[in-house]
Design a protein around this motif. Structure first.
Motif, PDB file in Angstrom:
ATOM      1  N   PRO A 129       0.827  -1.213   0.000  1.00 55.07           N
ATOM      2  CA  PRO A 129       0.000   0.000   0.000  1.00 55.07           C
ATOM      3  C   PRO A 129       0.858   1.259   0.000  1.00 55.07           C
ATOM      4  O   PRO A 129       2.090   1.197  -0.025  1.00 55.07           O
ATOM      5  CB  PRO A 129      -0.806  -0.142   1.292  1.00 55.07           C
ATOM      6  N   ALA A 130       0.190   2.389   0.063  1.00 57.12           N
ATOM      7  CA  ALA A 130       0.864   3.679   0.152  1.00 57.12           C
ATOM      8  C   ALA A 130       0.335   4.452   1.349  1.00 57.12           C
ATOM      9  O   ALA A 130      -0.781   4.215   1.818  1.00 57.12           O
ATOM     10  CB  ALA A 130       0.653   4.485  -1.133  1.00 57.12           C
TER      11      ALA A 130
ATOM     12  N   TRP B 170      -1.646   9.770  -7.251  1.00 60.85           N
ATOM     13  CA  TRP B 170      -0.245   9.504  -7.620  1.00 60.85           C
ATOM     14  C   TRP B 170       0.289   8.327  -6.807  1.00 60.85           C
ATOM     15  O   TRP B 170       0.935   7.427  -7.347  1.00 60.85           O
ATOM     16  CB  TRP B 170       0.578  10.761  -7.368  1.00 60.85           C
ATOM     17  N   ALA B 171       0.013   8.344  -5.508  1.00 54.11           N
ATOM     18  CA  ALA B 171       0.487   7.269  -4.643  1.00 54.11           C
ATOM     19  C   ALA B 171      -0.191   5.939  -4.972  1.00 54.11           C
ATOM     20  O   ALA B 171       0.448   4.876  -4.953  1.00 54.11           O
ATOM     21  CB  ALA B 171       0.257   7.635  -3.175  1.00 54.11           C
TER      22      ALA B 171
ATOM     23  N   GLY C 244      -2.558   0.166  -4.923  1.00 51.93           N
ATOM     24  CA  GLY C 244      -3.806   0.900  -5.091  1.00 51.93           C
ATOM     25  C   GLY C 244      -4.509   1.250  -3.803  1.00 51.93           C
ATOM     26  O   GLY C 244      -5.476   2.016  -3.820  1.00 51.93           O
ATOM     27  N   ARG C 245      -4.044   0.738  -2.687  1.00 56.33           N
ATOM     28  CA  ARG C 245      -4.658   1.013  -1.382  1.00 56.33           C
ATOM     29  C   ARG C 245      -3.830   2.067  -0.669  1.00 56.33           C
ATOM     30  O   ARG C 245      -2.643   1.869  -0.380  1.00 56.33           O
ATOM     31  CB  ARG C 245      -4.738  -0.264  -0.538  1.00 56.33           C
ATOM     32  N   VAL C 246      -4.449   3.213  -0.370  1.00 53.82           N
ATOM     33  CA  VAL C 246      -3.734   4.351   0.193  1.00 53.82           C
ATOM     34  C   VAL C 246      -4.320   4.699   1.559  1.00 53.82           C
ATOM     35  O   VAL C 246      -5.537   4.834   1.705  1.00 53.82           O
ATOM     36  CB  VAL C 246      -3.821   5.580  -0.730  1.00 53.82           C
ATOM     37  N   VAL C 247      -3.447   4.830   2.546  1.00 50.39           N
ATOM     38  CA  VAL C 247      -3.827   5.268   3.886  1.00 50.39           C
ATOM     39  C   VAL C 247      -3.458   6.740   4.008  1.00 50.39           C
ATOM     40  O   VAL C 247      -2.380   7.164   3.570  1.00 50.39           O
ATOM     41  CB  VAL C 247      -3.112   4.442   4.970  1.00 50.39           C
ATOM     42  N   GLY C 248      -4.348   7.541   4.577  1.00 48.14           N
ATOM     43  CA  GLY C 248      -4.066   8.950   4.811  1.00 48.14           C
ATOM     44  C   GLY C 248      -3.720   9.196   6.272  1.00 48.14           C
ATOM     45  O   GLY C 248      -4.378   8.667   7.168  1.00 48.14           O
TER      46      GLY C 248
END
Length: 229
Positions: free
Chosen positions: A30-31, A102-103, A109-113
């Protein structure tokens, strides 16, 4: 050791500066996108993000690039606040979306904020709009003002506050807790004795609270380590 590099994400009126650390297996991991406090991308924050680069592509964005950008030392509060005078929130909303996309393209494709202080509302609204698969906040501020925009938000949430935070005092934390009372995967942590800014290596630094916040972010990332969008 994974090194941090600088890059930029193109947006309609320029490019958002970012600090990036990528694991070797980025396409299967993930990102993490970090929206900093008003002090911006200070070196300690960039290093915190880099320390998670074994499990995720980590990205720290600079929301204040249109106001001169860069990091403001933690002791220079007036200078940091001054950047909000002509801050364009609609443009920042687009910046956060562009960096998240972008991340996502450079990960599974899974992004944590992760939102810190000022960044808290941005990652919560981002999660509500599907930009983030999960969100964490460290001493998030002014989040009580956006609760009416978060109905239906069901992404995993990890919200960390300081017991002695004068910007987000106990009654505000209680209101946030009440709003998310029916959320199946929301954990709110109030750190005893911690003040606002506990994750910053400045006057309010609280090692135990900062470590707990880091552990929750790592745990969220691990949930998505084998997932694909």
């Amino acid at each position: 050791m994974t090194e941090t590099r600088t890059d930029a994400v193109a947006v309609e009126d320029g490019a958002v500066p970012i600090w990036v650390a990528e694991p070797a297996d980025a396409a299967n991991l993930p990102a993490l996108v970090v929206v900093p406090s008003i002090f911006g991308p200070n070196p300690d924050l960039v290093e915190q993000a880099r320390s998670l680069a074994d499990i995720a592509t980590t990205v720290v964005m600079d929301p204040f690039w249109r106001q001169g950008g860069g990091a403001v030392p933690y002791g220079e509060h007036d200078a940091a606040i001054g950047r909000l005078a002509d801050f364009d929130r609609s443009r920042c909303r687009n910046d956060v979306a562009a960096v998240a996309q972008w991340a996502a393209a450079r990960s599974n494709g899974r992004v944590v904020g992760l939102g810190i202080c000022f960044g808290g509302p941005w990652v919560l609204t981002g999660a509500a709009h599907g930009l983030f698969a999960a969100a964490a906040t460290w001493h998030g501020s002014r989040m009580e003002g956006i609760l009416d925009r978060l109905d239906g938000l069901d992404a995993p949430l990890r919200l960390h506050f300081g017991e002695l935070d004068t910007i987000t005092p106990p009654d505000v934390i209680a209101a946030i807790d009440q709003h998310f009372r029916g959320h199946e995967d929301c954990r709110i942590v109030v750190h005893p004795g911690a003040a606002h800014g506990f994750s910053h290596e400045g006057p309010a630094w609280d090692p135990a609270a900062a470590a707990a916040g880091m552990a929750d972010v790592r745990s969220l990332l691990e949930q998505f380590a084998t997932s694909t969008a």
